[in-house]
Design an enzyme around this catalytic site. Structure first.
Site, short mmCIF file in Angstrom:
data_model
loop_
_atom_site.label_atom_id
_atom_site.label_comp_id
_atom_site.label_asym_id
_atom_site.label_seq_id
_atom_site.Cartn_x
_atom_site.Cartn_y
_atom_site.Cartn_z
N CYS A 70 -1.12 -2.54 5.66
CA CYS A 70 -1.58 -3.52 4.68
C CYS A 70 -3.03 -3.20 4.35
O CYS A 70 -3.55 -2.18 4.78
CB CYS A 70 -1.38 -4.96 5.16
SG CYS A 70 -2.43 -5.49 6.49
N CYS A 76 2.04 -5.68 2.05
CA CYS A 76 1.31 -6.30 0.94
C CYS A 76 1.40 -5.39 -0.26
O CYS A 76 1.54 -4.17 -0.13
CB CYS A 76 -0.13 -6.62 1.31
SG CYS A 76 -1.28 -5.25 1.36
N CYS A 111 -0.92 3.17 -1.29
CA CYS A 111 -0.62 4.04 -0.15
C CYS A 111 -0.70 5.49 -0.58
O CYS A 111 -0.11 5.88 -1.59
CB CYS A 111 0.76 3.72 0.40
SG CYS A 111 1.12 4.59 1.93
#
Length: 148
Positions: A10, A83, A90
């Protein structure tokens, strides 16, 4: 045999990913190695995350916030983002890494009294619990099927 590494990701690594890591370590430590990290980790695990996990008998008080970079050179089997920001931001991971995304609201942004904040933390904890239990059951079923 080395257990596969599952990384829960997250943004701040202070609430949602820490709670998910706690559930996975408690319920699937025999199956996989669970760690959590953040894209921009906070200074500490949120005290209310620690408190609501403690209410159900899971101790995350010794956890600490970690940066994703600590795991870049590790052999990661699965990444679970918890999230939307982490899912969208990412970094590119090797194609062999399995990815799953579950969107949970950030309880750290809760407003109100401590009791009101605790209600939100509990709701997020319980939602994470349901998803992690289902995920673990699926992993166990797949492993059992592969071994038969």
């Amino acid at each position: 045999m080395e257990k596969p590494l599952l990384l829960i990701l997250c943004t701040g690594n202070s609430c949602r990913s820490q709670m998910a890591e706690g559930f996975l370590k408690e319920l699937a430590d025999d199956l996989l190695t669970s760690q959590s990290a953040g894209l921009n980790p906070s200074a500490q695990v949120h005290p209310l995350a620690i408190k609501v996990m403690e209410e159900i008998g899971i101790d995350i008080s010794h956890n600490y916030c970690k940066h994703l970079n600590l795991f870049i050179d590790k052999k990661i089997d699965t990444v679970i983002t918890v999230c939307d920001h982490a899912d969208q931001s990412c970094p590119a991971l090797p194609a062999v890494v399995k990815r799953h995304h579950f969107s949970f609201p950030d309880p750290a942004e809760a407003k109100g009294t401590e009791a009101e904040k605790l209600q939100i933390f509990r709701r997020v904890r319980d939602d994470i619990s349901k998803i992690m239990l289902a995920y673990i059951a699926g992993r166990r079923d797949a492993l059992q099927y592969a071994q038969s």
